[in-house]
Design a protein around this motif. Sequence first.
Motif, short mmCIF file in Angstrom:
data_model
loop_
_atom_site.label_atom_id
_atom_site.label_comp_id
_atom_site.label_asym_id
_atom_site.label_seq_id
_atom_site.Cartn_x
_atom_site.Cartn_y
_atom_site.Cartn_z
N THR A 199 0.84 -1.20 0.00
CA THR A 199 0.00 0.00 0.00
C THR A 199 0.88 1.25 0.00
N ALA A 200 1.94 1.22 0.77
CA ALA A 200 2.86 2.36 0.83
C ALA A 200 3.47 2.65 -0.54
N LEU A 201 3.56 1.61 -1.38
CA LEU A 201 4.08 1.78 -2.74
C LEU A 201 3.00 2.22 -3.72
N GLY A 202 1.76 2.38 -3.22
CA GLY A 202 0.67 2.85 -4.06
C GLY A 202 -0.14 1.75 -4.72
N GLU A 203 0.01 0.51 -4.28
CA GLU A 203 -0.72 -0.60 -4.88
C GLU A 203 -2.15 -0.65 -4.32
N GLU A 204 -3.08 -0.31 -5.18
CA GLU A 204 -4.48 -0.24 -4.76
C GLU A 204 -5.03 -1.61 -4.36
N ARG A 205 -4.63 -2.67 -5.03
CA ARG A 205 -5.14 -4.01 -4.70
C ARG A 205 -4.75 -4.41 -3.28
N ALA A 206 -3.54 -4.09 -2.87
CA ALA A 206 -3.11 -4.39 -1.50
C ALA A 206 -3.95 -3.59 -0.50
N PHE A 207 -4.21 -2.34 -0.83
CA PHE A 207 -5.04 -1.49 0.01
C PHE A 207 -6.45 -2.06 0.13
N THR A 259 -16.04 7.65 9.90
CA THR A 259 -14.80 7.41 10.62
C THR A 259 -13.97 6.33 9.92
N LEU A 260 -14.65 5.29 9.45
CA LEU A 260 -13.94 4.22 8.72
C LEU A 260 -13.29 4.80 7.46
N GLN A 261 -14.01 5.64 6.75
CA GLN A 261 -13.44 6.26 5.55
C GLN A 261 -12.22 7.11 5.92
N ASP A 262 -12.35 7.92 6.96
CA ASP A 262 -11.23 8.75 7.40
C ASP A 262 -10.04 7.89 7.83
N THR A 263 -10.34 6.77 8.48
CA THR A 263 -9.28 5.86 8.91
C THR A 263 -8.49 5.35 7.72
N PHE A 264 -9.19 4.90 6.69
CA PHE A 264 -8.48 4.34 5.55
C PHE A 264 -7.85 5.40 4.66
N VAL A 265 -8.36 6.61 4.68
CA VAL A 265 -7.66 7.70 4.00
C VAL A 265 -6.32 7.92 4.72
N ALA A 266 -6.35 7.93 6.05
CA ALA A 266 -5.11 8.10 6.83
C ALA A 266 -4.16 6.93 6.59
N VAL A 267 -4.69 5.72 6.45
CA VAL A 267 -3.84 4.55 6.17
C VAL A 267 -3.18 4.71 4.81
N TRP A 268 -3.96 5.09 3.80
CA TRP A 268 -3.42 5.27 2.45
C TRP A 268 -2.28 6.30 2.46
N ARG A 269 -2.54 7.40 3.15
CA ARG A 269 -1.55 8.48 3.19
C ARG A 269 -0.34 8.16 4.07
N LEU A 300 -7.34 -5.18 -0.18
CA LEU A 300 -7.28 -6.40 0.65
C LEU A 300 -7.19 -6.05 2.13
N LEU A 301 -6.40 -5.04 2.44
CA LEU A 301 -6.28 -4.59 3.83
C LEU A 301 -7.64 -4.09 4.33
N TYR A 302 -8.32 -3.32 3.49
CA TYR A 302 -9.66 -2.82 3.83
C TYR A 302 -10.62 -3.99 4.06
N ALA A 303 -10.65 -4.93 3.13
CA ALA A 303 -11.57 -6.07 3.24
C ALA A 303 -11.32 -6.88 4.51
N ARG A 304 -10.08 -6.98 4.89
CA ARG A 304 -9.70 -7.77 6.06
C ARG A 304 -10.09 -7.08 7.37
N HIS A 305 -10.07 -5.75 7.41
CA HIS A 305 -10.21 -5.06 8.70
C HIS A 305 -11.41 -4.11 8.80
N ALA A 306 -12.12 -3.86 7.73
CA ALA A 306 -13.21 -2.87 7.77
C ALA A 306 -14.31 -3.24 8.77
N THR A 307 -14.72 -4.50 8.79
CA THR A 307 -15.84 -4.90 9.66
C THR A 307 -15.54 -4.68 11.14
#
Length: 184
Positions: free
Chosen positions: A12-20, A48-58, A22-29
Amino acid sequence: MDESDAALLARTALGEERAFELLYARHATPLIAYAQSILGERGLAEETLQDTFVAVWRGAGGFEHRSAVRTWLFGICRRQALKRLRGRQPQTAPAEWAEGVPSTDPSPEAVVIARADAAAVAGALVTLSVQHREVLDLAFGARLSQTDIAEVLGVPLGTVKSRLFHARAVLARALPAEVERTAG
């Protein structure tokens, strides 16, 4: 074989959307459930979940491996949820939550909790302070270790143990009354 959270975060840190994704699918619930337990509203929890994953992406590249990725995610989610709570009337914890030292033995309260049905537990949960609900959510809902809970909350391990002990006790005291109401 499933990729580890750390590997997904590195990709995800390298900008790979698929990894992001998968991370979302694994932890969103579990994250949205945790956010909702803090905020009390599904809509705010979704934001809040959206803000969390925006922060994760960044911030994926800034992950320092001082904790598990899962713990790091819950910490981000907690900070995002608390930002949404600013401006609301703060709730105070009752003084009894700080009394005593927790025991590691199962207590009568734990036995009552284990036997109570889900509806009674849900009804009794609303009687708990924010601190008690939060520590129970992290321990039983998110299944974080006490050490990870201490890191997410930014408190000493002893505080987590004390809060868990007193949350269980308060919940157990609330359950008999709740069970009578639902049975009657």
